[in-house]
Design an enzyme around this catalytic site. Structure first.
Site, mmCIF file in Angstrom:
data_model
loop_
_atom_site.group_PDB
_atom_site.id
_atom_site.type_symbol
_atom_site.label_atom_id
_atom_site.label_comp_id
_atom_site.label_asym_id
_atom_site.label_seq_id
_atom_site.Cartn_x
_atom_site.Cartn_y
_atom_site.Cartn_z
ATOM 1 N N THR A 121 10.958 22.568 4.646
ATOM 2 C CA THR A 121 11.407 21.875 5.778
ATOM 3 C C THR A 121 12.838 21.594 5.661
ATOM 4 O OG1 THR A 121 11.201 19.715 6.479
ATOM 5 C CG2 THR A 121 10.351 19.938 4.251
ATOM 6 N N GLU A 161 13.774 18.641 5.930
ATOM 7 C CA GLU A 161 14.121 17.503 5.068
ATOM 8 C C GLU A 161 14.604 17.765 3.707
ATOM 9 O OE1 GLU A 161 13.226 14.077 5.883
ATOM 10 O OE2 GLU A 161 13.439 14.942 8.058
ATOM 11 N N TYR A 173 8.658 12.346 0.303
ATOM 12 C CA TYR A 173 8.137 13.418 1.251
ATOM 13 C C TYR A 173 9.062 14.575 0.766
ATOM 14 C CZ TYR A 173 7.458 16.978 5.022
ATOM 15 O OH TYR A 173 7.363 17.976 5.790
ATOM 16 N N LYS A 213 8.248 18.197 -1.272
ATOM 17 C CA LYS A 213 8.322 19.413 -0.738
ATOM 18 C C LYS A 213 9.686 20.326 -1.427
ATOM 19 C CE LYS A 213 6.006 19.706 3.139
ATOM 20 N NZ LYS A 213 5.091 20.760 3.614
HETATM 21 P P1 NAP Z 1 0.398 17.705 10.823
HETATM 22 O O1 NAP Z 1 0.046 18.135 12.415
HETATM 23 O O2 NAP Z 1 0.465 16.638 10.279
HETATM 24 O O3 NAP Z 1 -0.802 18.666 10.058
HETATM 25 C C1 NAP Z 1 -0.949 18.540 8.568
HETATM 26 C C2 NAP Z 1 -2.240 19.261 8.354
HETATM 27 O O4 NAP Z 1 -2.485 19.230 6.887
HETATM 28 C C3 NAP Z 1 -3.576 18.726 8.950
HETATM 29 O O5 NAP Z 1 -4.311 19.723 9.284
HETATM 30 C C4 NAP Z 1 -4.058 17.855 7.860
HETATM 31 O O6 NAP Z 1 -5.606 17.483 8.124
HETATM 32 C C5 NAP Z 1 -3.760 18.661 6.737
HETATM 33 N N1 NAP Z 1 -3.863 17.869 5.395
HETATM 34 C C6 NAP Z 1 -3.390 16.671 5.082
HETATM 35 N N2 NAP Z 1 -3.590 16.358 3.743
HETATM 36 C C7 NAP Z 1 -4.360 17.277 3.343
HETATM 37 C C8 NAP Z 1 -5.119 17.628 2.174
HETATM 38 N N3 NAP Z 1 -4.996 16.662 1.130
HETATM 39 N N4 NAP Z 1 -6.065 18.658 1.724
HETATM 40 C C9 NAP Z 1 -5.854 19.689 3.038
HETATM 41 N N5 NAP Z 1 -5.554 19.428 4.313
HETATM 42 C C10 NAP Z 1 -4.575 18.477 4.373
HETATM 43 O O7 NAP Z 1 1.571 18.661 10.511
HETATM 44 P P2 NAP Z 1 2.431 19.942 11.299
HETATM 45 O O8 NAP Z 1 3.534 19.286 12.081
HETATM 46 O O9 NAP Z 1 1.424 20.744 11.808
HETATM 47 O O10 NAP Z 1 3.299 20.562 9.853
HETATM 48 C C11 NAP Z 1 2.773 21.576 9.543
HETATM 49 C C12 NAP Z 1 3.375 21.801 7.994
HETATM 50 O O11 NAP Z 1 4.851 21.928 8.229
HETATM 51 C C13 NAP Z 1 3.239 20.663 6.975
HETATM 52 O O12 NAP Z 1 3.332 20.913 5.965
HETATM 53 C C14 NAP Z 1 4.708 19.737 7.264
HETATM 54 O O13 NAP Z 1 5.175 19.090 6.340
HETATM 55 C C15 NAP Z 1 5.633 21.153 7.351
HETATM 56 N N6 NAP Z 1 6.650 20.934 8.445
HETATM 57 C C16 NAP Z 1 6.409 20.209 9.723
HETATM 58 C C17 NAP Z 1 7.622 20.285 10.480
HETATM 59 C C18 NAP Z 1 7.331 19.853 12.017
HETATM 60 O O14 NAP Z 1 8.645 19.503 12.462
HETATM 61 N N7 NAP Z 1 6.257 19.734 12.652
HETATM 62 C C19 NAP Z 1 8.892 20.804 10.080
HETATM 63 C C20 NAP Z 1 9.051 21.235 8.763
HETATM 64 C C21 NAP Z 1 7.854 21.339 7.944
HETATM 65 P P3 NAP Z 1 -6.175 16.318 8.817
HETATM 66 O O15 NAP Z 1 -6.413 16.815 10.443
HETATM 67 O O16 NAP Z 1 -7.413 16.099 8.254
HETATM 68 O O17 NAP Z 1 -4.937 14.986 8.538
HETATM 69 N N1 GDD Z 2 8.523 8.520 13.622
HETATM 70 C C1 GDD Z 2 9.269 7.586 13.783
HETATM 71 N N2 GDD Z 2 9.087 6.492 14.613
HETATM 72 N N3 GDD Z 2 10.677 7.936 13.704
HETATM 73 C C2 GDD Z 2 11.554 7.446 14.324
HETATM 74 C C3 GDD Z 2 11.413 6.187 14.947
HETATM 75 C C4 GDD Z 2 10.259 5.649 15.126
HETATM 76 O O1 GDD Z 2 9.753 4.602 15.997
HETATM 77 N N4 GDD Z 2 12.537 5.614 15.568
HETATM 78 C C5 GDD Z 2 13.360 6.348 15.240
HETATM 79 N N5 GDD Z 2 13.001 7.245 14.467
HETATM 80 C C6 GDD Z 2 13.731 8.367 13.495
HETATM 81 C C7 GDD Z 2 13.517 8.497 12.276
HETATM 82 O O2 GDD Z 2 14.120 7.450 11.287
HETATM 83 C C8 GDD Z 2 13.823 10.079 12.014
HETATM 84 O O3 GDD Z 2 15.464 9.796 11.615
HETATM 85 C C9 GDD Z 2 13.646 10.808 13.284
HETATM 86 O O4 GDD Z 2 13.429 9.678 14.291
HETATM 87 C C10 GDD Z 2 12.865 11.855 13.257
HETATM 88 O O5 GDD Z 2 11.545 11.092 12.641
HETATM 89 P P1 GDD Z 2 9.898 11.733 12.968
HETATM 90 O O6 GDD Z 2 9.950 12.131 14.116
HETATM 91 O O7 GDD Z 2 8.949 11.035 12.232
HETATM 92 O O8 GDD Z 2 10.138 13.089 12.140
HETATM 93 P P2 GDD Z 2 10.959 13.423 10.527
HETATM 94 O O9 GDD Z 2 12.187 14.213 11.176
HETATM 95 O O10 GDD Z 2 11.098 12.335 9.739
HETATM 96 O O11 GDD Z 2 9.937 14.348 10.017
HETATM 97 C C11 GDD Z 2 9.514 15.572 10.564
HETATM 98 O O12 GDD Z 2 10.270 16.683 10.580
HETATM 99 C C12 GDD Z 2 10.517 17.067 9.439
HETATM 100 C C13 GDD Z 2 11.435 18.436 9.424
HETATM 101 O O13 GDD Z 2 12.486 17.973 9.312
HETATM 102 C C14 GDD Z 2 7.992 15.957 10.170
HETATM 103 O O14 GDD Z 2 7.344 16.656 10.767
HETATM 104 C C15 GDD Z 2 8.010 16.447 8.819
HETATM 105 O O15 GDD Z 2 6.846 16.848 8.335
HETATM 106 C C16 GDD Z 2 9.186 17.592 8.810
HETATM 107 O O16 GDD Z 2 9.154 18.057 7.447
#
Ligand code: NAP
Ligand code: GDD
Length: 347
Positions: free
Chosen positions: A127, A129, A151, A155
């Site tokens: 990520t 992050e 987190y 990671k």
């Molecule tokens: P998400 O929608 O929150 O999905 C997370 C998945 O992990 C869900 O299927 C969840 O199952 C499963 N999970 C959580 N804890 C688990 C455990 N203990 N054992 C087995 N499964 C578990 O996340 P996403 O946005 O698809 O992201 C996918 C991956 O990419 C994550 O690793 C996230 O950290 C990483 N990532 C995401 C982003 C982004 O912007 N979306 C960016 C960079 C990296 P449940 O359905 O049961 O909750």
């Molecule tokens: N969730 C949330 N809710 N975030 C907020 C809000 C709110 O009401 N208001 C402002 N934010 C700001 C957060 O402080 C952060 O700086 C930004 O919006 C994005 O927050 P999120 O959408 O929660 O995503 P994230 O960037 O913290 O994390 C997501 O992206 C990562 C990749 O950079 C997740 O998908 C992580 O799993 C992933 O690794």
């Protein structure tokens, strides 16, 4: 036929990746953890058609992972499972480490113990992050890490243990350093989806206003559907390597909020600063957006901006496919329909 195993198949990315791999002719298996409520809504269509096979398992439970991987004997494992909410990781830091750090090690060890190290490729969901408290922007594969939440620290362990197993045991294991990617399937607690759901509900008279945290936070937001294709591309290369996946364009939370309300036919006018900032309907003067302390984090990552040059040039992946503005439009079209249905159901 190639076999793929996806952990996190019920999540946003897992559901898109499952569809992509099925289209490419893979046999798709998924690891799913037990829950007291149904968590398969994103893949219900695939399940109904019998196109994916689910296995009970949990990233905190080695024996379940060894059993599932041993049964499936996949050619490719995509480890997408994680406690993926940065804010929640401050409240559940130990659990987040168990899943997001040690969970990665458990997958690698399961593959090694089963003697599959030479034939099973592993993708790790790393990520942006990891860049955390950034000092340079945009960020690429050479930019130093400074994880800035429980987190991100977890990671970072996942990132390094993948590299370690690649070098120590010659395993094909890669890190996709993905910047934020969103969609109409995004969890409602992430900021983009929280905004598109709220703007749609407010425009339909179902919600009074929206409370957000840091409006100045900057992100490089892309479309999840485009990003899972890049995961697959990384796994098809001759040599394992790590790649940044991003659009190369940065916007603020405030920008995204403006666009979402615009899609709902509302123009916002902002007044005040910091915690006092408010967004008003430019036509009616009604306050629709305000800032709440509840959504601030103890440490926040505020300047993510990716440089996808390596993915573009080496993998042939296209970072320009869906702009952030288009992404917002897609999400709003979906959520406006949800809100209209909710309104009609209540009428
Ligand atoms: P998400 O929608 O929150 O999905 C997370 C998945 O992990 C869900 O299927 C969840 O199952 C499963 N999970 C959580 N804890 C688990 C455990 N203990 N054992 C087995 N499964 C578990 O996340 P996403 O946005 O698809 O992201 C996918 C991956 O990419 C994550 O690793 C996230 O950290 C990483 N990532 C995401 C982003 C982004 O912007 N979306 C960016 C960079 C990296 P449940 O359905 O049961 O909750
Ligand atoms: N969730 C949330 N809710 N975030 C907020 C809000 C709110 O009401 N208001 C402002 N934010 C700001 C957060 O402080 C952060 O700086 C930004 O919006 C994005 O927050 P999120 O959408 O929660 O995503 P994230 O960037 O913290 O994390 C997501 O992206 C990562 C990749 O950079 C997740 O998908 C992580 O799993 C992933 O690794």
């Amino acid at each position: 036929m190639k076999k793929a195993l996806i952990t996190g198949i019920t999540g946003q990315d897992g559901s898109y990746l499952a569809e992509l791999l099925l289209d490419k002719g893979y046999e798709v298996h998924g690891v799913m953890r037990r829950s007291s409520v149904r968590t398969t809504s994103r893949i219900d269509g695939l399940l109904k058609e019998g196109r994916v096979t689910l296995h009970n398992g949990d990233l905190t439970d080695s024996s379940s992972l060894i059993r599932v991987i041993g049964e499936v004997r996949p050619d490719e494992i995509y480890n997408l499972a994680a406690q993926s909410h940065v804010g929640v990781s401050f409240d559940a830091a130990e659990y987040t480490s168990e899943v997001d750090a040690v969970g990665v090690l458990r997958i690698l060890e399961a593959v090694r113990i089963l003697g599959l190290g030479a034939c099973c490729r592993i993708y790790q969901a790393s990520t942006s992050e990891l860049y955390g408290k950034v000092v340079t922007a945009p960020q690429n594969e050479e930019t130093p890490f400074h994880p800035y939440s429980p987190y991100a620290v977890a990671k970072q362990y996942g990132f390094w243990i993948v590299k370690e197993y690649r070098e120590a045991y010659g395993m094909f294991a890669v890190n996709g350093i993905l910047f934020n990617h969103e969609s109409e399937r995004r969890g409602s607690e992430f900021v983009t989806r929280k905004i598109t759901l709220a703007a749609s509900r407010i425009a339909n008279g179902l919600q009074d206003h929206l409370e957000l945290g840091n409006l100045d936070s900057l992100r490089d937001w892309g479309y999840a559907k485009d990003y899972v294709e890049c995961m697959w591309l990384m796994m098809q290369q001759a040599e394992p390597d790590d790649y940044v996946v991003a659009t190369g364009v940065q916007h603020s939370v405030r920008d995204f909020t403006n666009w979402a309300f615009e899609e709902a036919g509302i123009s916002l006018k902002w007044e005040g600063m910091g915690a006092e900032e408010k967004g008003f309907d430019a036509c009616t003067g009604k306050m629709l957006v305000c800032v709440s302390d509840a959504f601030y984090r103890p440490t926040d990552v505020v300047n993510l901006w990716g440089d996808p040059t390596k993915a573009r040039t080496r993998l042939g992946w296209d970072p320009d496919k869906t702009s952030c503005r288009e992404l917002c439009k897609i999400m709003m079209a979906h959520d406006m329909e949800l809100a209209r249905n909710e309104k009609n159901a209540g009428a």
